[in-house]
Design an enzyme around this catalytic site. Structure first.
Site, PDB file in Angstrom:
ATOM      1  N   GLY A 289      15.082 -12.946  -5.138  1.00  0.00           N
ATOM      2  CA  GLY A 289      15.706 -13.109  -4.866  1.00  0.00           C
ATOM      3  C   GLY A 289      16.803 -11.737  -4.600  1.00  0.00           C
TER       4      GLY A 289
ATOM      5  N   CYS B  95       0.937  -1.372  -0.237  1.00  0.00           N
ATOM      6  CA  CYS B  95      -0.072  -0.115  -0.167  1.00  0.00           C
ATOM      7  C   CYS B  95       0.845   0.936  -0.389  1.00  0.00           C
ATOM      8  CB  CYS B  95      -1.183  -0.037   1.268  1.00  0.00           C
ATOM      9  SG  CYS B  95      -2.263  -1.732   1.304  1.00  0.00           S
TER      10      CYS B  95
ATOM     11  N   GLY C 213       2.688  -2.748   3.808  1.00  0.00           N
ATOM     12  CA  GLY C 213       3.396  -4.048   4.373  1.00  0.00           C
ATOM     13  C   GLY C 213       2.586  -5.472   4.399  1.00  0.00           C
TER      14      GLY C 213
ATOM     15  N   ASP D 263      -3.856  -7.815   8.262  1.00  0.00           N
ATOM     16  CA  ASP D 263      -2.368  -7.756   9.184  1.00  0.00           C
ATOM     17  C   ASP D 263      -2.433  -6.811   9.526  1.00  0.00           C
ATOM     18  OD1 ASP D 263      -2.161  -7.384   6.704  1.00  0.00           O
ATOM     19  OD2 ASP D 263       0.289  -7.508   6.927  1.00  0.00           O
TER      20      ASP D 263
ATOM     21  N   ARG E  11      -4.963   1.113  -1.306  1.00  0.00           N
ATOM     22  CA  ARG E  11      -4.690   0.113  -0.809  1.00  0.00           C
ATOM     23  C   ARG E  11      -4.564  -0.976  -2.076  1.00  0.00           C
ATOM     24  NH1 ARG E  11      -9.069  -4.348   1.515  1.00  0.00           N
ATOM     25  NH2 ARG E  11      -7.707  -5.871   2.628  1.00  0.00           N
ATOM     26  N   LEU E  12      -3.341  -1.219  -1.872  1.00  0.00           N
ATOM     27  CA  LEU E  12      -3.178  -2.986  -2.618  1.00  0.00           C
ATOM     28  C   LEU E  12      -3.672  -4.141  -1.904  1.00  0.00           C
ATOM     29  CD1 LEU E  12      -2.224  -4.155  -5.639  1.00  0.00           C
ATOM     30  CD2 LEU E  12      -0.044  -4.208  -3.917  1.00  0.00           C
ATOM     31  N   ALA E  13      -4.671  -4.601  -2.109  1.00  0.00           N
ATOM     32  CA  ALA E  13      -5.774  -6.165  -1.375  1.00  0.00           C
ATOM     33  C   ALA E  13      -4.881  -7.182  -1.881  1.00  0.00           C
ATOM     34  CB  ALA E  13      -7.054  -6.088  -1.654  1.00  0.00           C
ATOM     35  N   VAL E  14      -4.692  -7.821  -0.395  1.00  0.00           N
ATOM     36  CA  VAL E  14      -3.309  -8.982  -1.057  1.00  0.00           C
ATOM     37  C   VAL E  14      -3.749  -9.869   0.643  1.00  0.00           C
ATOM     38  CG1 VAL E  14      -1.030  -9.576  -0.391  1.00  0.00           C
ATOM     39  CG2 VAL E  14      -1.243  -7.512  -1.560  1.00  0.00           C
TER      40      VAL E  14
END
Length: 616
Positions: A380, A2, A79, A103, A50-53
């Site tokens: 990585g 987000c 995060g 979270d 918001r990026l909804a995860v």
């Protein structure tokens, strides 16, 4: 992932400042394309994109918690906290009742339970702003390794903050001014902790918590690399690294949206992809999806050099077949890498010229395409800094140079015999900036921070310093690049090798163990070899790819000629006309000034797109 933004002012009323807060928050729309929210109280205004995860329906922000009609806290958070399930269970045992699966709510209630000490309990990548109206106090908190960015700007009666500089620059009281140290920071490749380039702006330091009250700002460090005796033998150390990696990747596979892996065919990304493939298969969620960047014709026409001995493509395909991944190559050409729209998008994502050139543009284009298929990607990144993967870790001259070890290799990335990276800049400007002096000062500051063990072997002591420099300086350059290029398209990139438990454990492992087989990343190779084809486990380190298309330096030359011929070009004020003319000479190989041209052109683009006042 987000984006957050906000404003705290103790001497004025902010409930009527919705338009200003909305403008600041709107700059974060790329980081959070799914939803947005504002929360204004008398002295605190918090915004969120918001990026909804996780918990798509229930995790809206800014998130509030009340008790008996009284507001207890407001959180704007960017995060992922990977141990949120364990924390939720612990908080429920303390009597907390949750209304969402997010979270975000775990973080907010962790603060209510443990106060400012809650940050020490979080495992993840995060940047957050938490307003406590009971205490009239704002907390700004950043994750331990600095994976997620967080900026702040002191005002006469409070602070402004945001995930990126653009959020703060959107406030009408902030002028985009860059002074001598800001320009030095842009050019020096040192990444000074806290330095944000723009005058008056700063980064919240990784592993730190800022407390903003009427009385002022206090800075608390809740985590740092510490020196500790390593008592495990080599087999136990290798096994511990593997156990940590298994746990880290398992935690980072949790998402309510499509997830993938970024695969180059190198040891680092192949290990993460293989672990992800196994973890997804174990939970019935496979196969893993993987994506690689490549350039049109590069695999077939690859030319080895001192930096990149092998092309990525064949190794990425080998690993994908080995783990049964659904793999896709993202092919780019010189036209895409030099497209003015793409270059402007990269600059607007970073708010600053970074000097990465085609490496930044190709990463932006890779992530833009990956986002069409996935919302979360595992990377990585950071394994080289944690395990000692760069060639200069193993070159005595670089290790014992009285400066940052990577600086001697920076120009080598442009190719043997190429012009130095600053060779097109005005020599008088460079003399005033005194980049060698600035770099020396930053190096001395960094060395003074290094935690040591008494009585350490001199070479082990020096390698501890080298590792510390990479984990607190160099890696942050790459983490910043990855964050901005991914979030420009709303893609969340997770970096398992930045798990603080793994970082701390390997930091204290003696260098003799980290290089026990005489090669780079000995511990990582030993810990993951059984997951990988031998060809990949034994592959020599090759950095993120750069295009070998001859059309790319030709396009740079055309752009440089346009700059030289435009008296209104802002970059002309920073350029050395004689050096530019020499670079444009018909007999000069366009590849010669590739990196120097990228730097001058990026500075010019920045001054065109941003109303920056350079005061140098």
């Amino acid at each position: 992932m987000c984006g957050i933004a906000g404003w705290v002012a103790f001497d004025r009323e902010l409930t009527g400042q919705q338009e200003v807060l909305a403008a600041m928050t709107a700059t974060m729309a790329c980081r959070g394309p799914d939803a947005g929210g504002l929360h204004l109280t008398a002295h605190a205004a918090l915004g969120h994109r918001r990026l909804a995860v996780i918990d798509i329906a229930g995790g809206s922000q800014p998130m509030t918690v009340e008790q008996d009609g009284r507001l207890l806290g407001v959180l704007s958070y960017s995060g992922e906290v990977y141990n949120h399930r364990e924390l939720r269970a612990e908080l429920e045992a303390h009597g907390h009742a949750f209304r969402t699966r997010s979270d975000t709510e775990v973080v907010l209630r962790a603060y209510l339970q443990w106060g400012a000490g809650f940050a020490e309990r979080l495992n993840g990548m995060y940047a957050l702003a938490l307003w406590d109206p009971r205490r009239e106090e704002l907390l700004l908190v950043r994750d331990r390794m600095g994976v997620k960015p967080l900026y702040w700007f002191r005002t006469p009666d409070g602070v402004l903050f945001g995930s990126e500089p653009k959020a703060i620059l959107a406030h009408p009281a902030v002028d985009p001014v860059v002074g001598p140290d800001g320009l030095r920071e842009l050019l020096a490749v040192v990444k000074t902790p806290g330095q944000a380039v723009y005058q008056g702006m700063a980064e919240v330091l990784p592993g730190h918590l800022l407390r903003i009250r009427r009385q002022g700002v206090t800075d608390h460090r809740y985590w740092a690399l510490e020196a500790a005796e390593h008592t495990d033998d080599l087999p136990t150390t290798v096994a511990t690294v593997r156990e940590l990696l298994d746990d880290v990747v398992r935690r980072q596979l949790v998402a309510d949206v499509p997830l993938c892996s970024l695969l180059s065919g190198g040891l680092d990304s192949s290990a993460i992809t293989a672990l992800a493939a196994r973890g997804l298969a174990d939970t019935g969620r496979g196969p893993v999806r993987s994506f690689s960047v490549d350039f049109v014709g590069q695999t077939d026409n690859f030319t080895p050099d001192d930096v990149r001995p092998t092309p990525d493509g064949p190794y990425a395909h080998l690993l994908a077949a080995h783990v049964g991944a659904e793999h896709r190559d993202i092919l780019l050409d010189a036209a895409a890498l030099t497209d003015p729209g793409h270059l402007a998008a990269v600059l607007r994502a970073t708010d600053l010229p970074t000097g990465f050139g085609d490496l930044g543009t190709s990463l932006y284009l890779l992530f833009r395409e990956v986002r069409r298929h996935s919302t979360v990607a595992l990377s990585g990144e950071s394994a080289d800094e944690v395990f000692g993967g760069y060639a200069w870790f193993h070159r005595r001259a670089a290790v014992y140079a009285d400066t940052f070890p990577w600086l001697g290799s920076v120009d080598a990335l442009a190719g043997r015999g190429a012009a130095p990276r600053h060779s097109l800049l005005d020599p008088d400007l460079l003399a005033r900036l005194d980049l060698p002096g600035y770099t020396a000062d930053r190096y001395a500051e960094a060395l003074a921070e290094v935690p040591h063990l008494p009585g350490a072997d001199p070479h082990e002591r020096r390698m501890r310093e080298v590792c510390y420099l990479h984990l607190t300086r160099f890696v942050r350059l790459l983490l910043d690049r990855k964050d901005r290029m991914s979030m420009a398209s709303g893609l969340e990139v997770r970096v398992p090798f930045c798990d603080h438990r793994l970082v701390q454990y390997v930091f204290n492992t003696p260098w003799s163990m980290k290089s026990f087989d005489g090669r780079e990343k000995s511990l990582l190779r030993a810990a993951t070899a059984e997951l990988l084809p031998q060809e990949i486990a034994e592959r020599v380190k090759s950095p993120y790819p750069a295009t070998q298309d001859p059309g790319y330096p030709l396009a740079l030359r055309r752009a440089l000629a346009e700059l030289a011929g435009d008296p209104k070009a802002p970059g002309q004020a920073l350029a050395d006309p004689a050096a530019v003319a020499a670079a444009l000479a018909p007999t000069r190989d366009p590849q010669w000034a590739r990196k120097a041209s990228e730097i001058l052109l990026e500075l010019d683009r920045w001054l065109r797109l941003y109303p920056v006042s350079l005061r140098v």
